[in-house]
Design a protein around this motif. Structure first.
Motif, PDB file in Angstrom:
ATOM      1  N   ILE A  52       0.838  -1.205   0.000  1.00  0.00           N
ATOM      2  CA  ILE A  52       0.000   0.000   0.000  1.00  0.00           C
ATOM      3  C   ILE A  52       0.877   1.262   0.000  1.00  0.00           C
ATOM      4  O   ILE A  52       1.832   1.349   0.771  1.00  0.00           O
ATOM      5  N   THR A  53       0.510   2.228  -0.857  1.00  0.00           N
ATOM      6  CA  THR A  53       1.202   3.524  -0.875  1.00  0.00           C
ATOM      7  C   THR A  53       0.347   4.548  -0.110  1.00  0.00           C
ATOM      8  O   THR A  53      -0.818   4.277   0.207  1.00  0.00           O
ATOM      9  N   GLU A  54       0.923   5.720   0.132  1.00  0.00           N
ATOM     10  CA  GLU A  54       0.173   6.817   0.783  1.00  0.00           C
ATOM     11  C   GLU A  54      -1.080   7.128  -0.032  1.00  0.00           C
ATOM     12  O   GLU A  54      -2.146   7.393   0.518  1.00  0.00           O
ATOM     13  N   GLU A  55      -0.944   7.110  -1.347  1.00  0.00           N
ATOM     14  CA  GLU A  55      -2.059   7.402  -2.251  1.00  0.00           C
ATOM     15  C   GLU A  55      -3.174   6.362  -2.071  1.00  0.00           C
ATOM     16  O   GLU A  55      -4.356   6.708  -1.982  1.00  0.00           O
ATOM     17  N   ASP A  56      -2.781   5.085  -2.020  1.00  0.00           N
ATOM     18  CA  ASP A  56      -3.770   4.006  -1.838  1.00  0.00           C
ATOM     19  C   ASP A  56      -4.499   4.166  -0.502  1.00  0.00           C
ATOM     20  O   ASP A  56      -5.705   3.918  -0.400  1.00  0.00           O
ATOM     21  N   ALA A  57      -3.745   4.579   0.520  1.00  0.00           N
ATOM     22  CA  ALA A  57      -4.315   4.666   1.877  1.00  0.00           C
ATOM     23  C   ALA A  57      -5.492   5.634   1.917  1.00  0.00           C
ATOM     24  O   ALA A  57      -6.403   5.473   2.735  1.00  0.00           O
ATOM     25  N   LYS A  58      -5.516   6.614   0.987  1.00  0.00           N
ATOM     26  CA  LYS A  58      -6.592   7.611   0.980  1.00  0.00           C
ATOM     27  C   LYS A  58      -7.940   6.990   0.635  1.00  0.00           C
ATOM     28  O   LYS A  58      -8.959   7.436   1.125  1.00  0.00           O
ATOM     29  N   PHE A  59      -7.949   5.987  -0.224  1.00  0.00           N
ATOM     30  CA  PHE A  59      -9.255   5.384  -0.563  1.00  0.00           C
ATOM     31  C   PHE A  59      -9.498   4.061   0.157  1.00  0.00           C
ATOM     32  O   PHE A  59     -10.639   3.633   0.302  1.00  0.00           O
ATOM     33  N   LEU A  60      -8.434   3.428   0.657  1.00  0.00           N
ATOM     34  CA  LEU A  60      -8.608   2.083   1.231  1.00  0.00           C
ATOM     35  C   LEU A  60      -9.428   2.065   2.527  1.00  0.00           C
ATOM     36  O   LEU A  60     -10.004   1.032   2.870  1.00  0.00           O
ATOM     37  N   GLY A  61      -9.517   3.194   3.212  1.00  0.00           N
ATOM     38  CA  GLY A  61     -10.361   3.256   4.405  1.00  0.00           C
ATOM     39  C   GLY A  61     -11.806   2.906   4.073  1.00  0.00           C
ATOM     40  O   GLY A  61     -12.537   2.343   4.891  1.00  0.00           O
ATOM     41  N   ASP A  62     -12.180   3.212   2.821  1.00  0.00           N
ATOM     42  CA  ASP A  62     -13.560   2.935   2.393  1.00  0.00           C
ATOM     43  C   ASP A  62     -13.854   1.439   2.304  1.00  0.00           C
ATOM     44  O   ASP A  62     -15.012   1.047   2.142  1.00  0.00           O
ATOM     45  N   ILE A  63     -12.803   0.608   2.412  1.00  0.00           N
ATOM     46  CA  ILE A  63     -13.038  -0.849   2.379  1.00  0.00           C
ATOM     47  C   ILE A  63     -13.911  -1.245   3.578  1.00  0.00           C
ATOM     48  O   ILE A  63     -14.737  -2.148   3.487  1.00  0.00           O
ATOM     49  N   PHE A  64     -13.765  -0.506   4.699  1.00  0.00           N
ATOM     50  CA  PHE A  64     -14.565  -0.809   5.895  1.00  0.00           C
ATOM     51  C   PHE A  64     -16.027  -0.419   5.685  1.00  0.00           C
ATOM     52  O   PHE A  64     -16.932  -1.140   6.112  1.00  0.00           O
ATOM     53  N   LEU A  65     -16.240   0.723   5.043  1.00  0.00           N
ATOM     54  CA  LEU A  65     -17.625   1.143   4.763  1.00  0.00           C
ATOM     55  C   LEU A  65     -18.286   0.164   3.800  1.00  0.00           C
ATOM     56  O   LEU A  65     -19.470  -0.161   3.940  1.00  0.00           O
ATOM     57  N   THR A  66     -17.497  -0.335   2.849  1.00  0.00           N
ATOM     58  CA  THR A  66     -18.029  -1.293   1.875  1.00  0.00           C
ATOM     59  C   THR A  66     -18.343  -2.621   2.566  1.00  0.00           C
ATOM     60  O   THR A  66     -19.372  -3.247   2.291  1.00  0.00           O
ATOM     61  N   ALA A  67     -17.466  -3.033   3.490  1.00  0.00           N
ATOM     62  CA  ALA A  67     -17.702  -4.271   4.250  1.00  0.00           C
ATOM     63  C   ALA A  67     -18.986  -4.142   5.068  1.00  0.00           C
ATOM     64  O   ALA A  67     -19.820  -5.051   5.104  1.00  0.00           O
ATOM     65  N   LYS A  68     -19.144  -2.993   5.703  1.00  0.00           N
ATOM     66  CA  LYS A  68     -20.327  -2.751   6.540  1.00  0.00           C
ATOM     67  C   LYS A  68     -21.607  -2.810   5.695  1.00  0.00           C
ATOM     68  O   LYS A  68     -22.599  -3.423   6.097  1.00  0.00           O
TER      69      LYS A  68
END
Ligand code: AMP
Ligand code: ZN
Length: 111
Positions: A52-68
């Protein structure tokens, strides 16, 4: 690149899709290890959490919202596990970052 999950997110290969948004595709695991077993897969290819890069980290948090959202859609809200395997020795078989969502369905009694 010959990546199974890129082919699935590009719709070159079929999968049993639960939901989709602009960043992620959620589909059923082909070899379920629980009553409910789906994979939350970013549309962008990232080899693993280790890549994961800094750039990826900006959107990857949304993986939790998608899981929810997927848990809600599958009727298992508040009773599921999320897991990410990292690297071959960490149990990762497919080198495209993904999160597992696993849940057992409660027995429905009619008594
Ligand atoms: P991991 O071991 O964390 O890399 O998980 C890979 C997961 O992908 C396993 O649970 C497999 O059962 C699943 N899998 C492999 N091929 C497919 C496929 N074509 N469609 C859906 N799930 C798959
Ligand atoms: Zn990929």
């Amino acid at each position: 690149m010959d990546c199974l999950f890129c082919k699935i997110t590009n719709r070159e290969l079929n999968s049993d899709i639960i939901l989709e948004n602009d960043k992620f595709l959620v589909f059923k695991d082909i070899h379920p290890k629980a009553d409910v077993h789906v994979l939350i897969v970013p549309k962008k290819h990232i080899d693993s959490v280790d890549h994961i890069t800094e750039e990826d980290a900006k959107f990857l948090g949304d993986i939790f919202l998608t899981a929810k959202e997927a848990a809600k859609k599958l009727g298992v809200s508040q009773a599921y596990k999320l897991a990410i395997n990292v690297g071959k020795d960490g149990g990762q078989e497919i080198d495209h970052l993904h999160m597992h969502l696993l849940a057992e369905r409660k027995e429905v009694s009619d008594t």
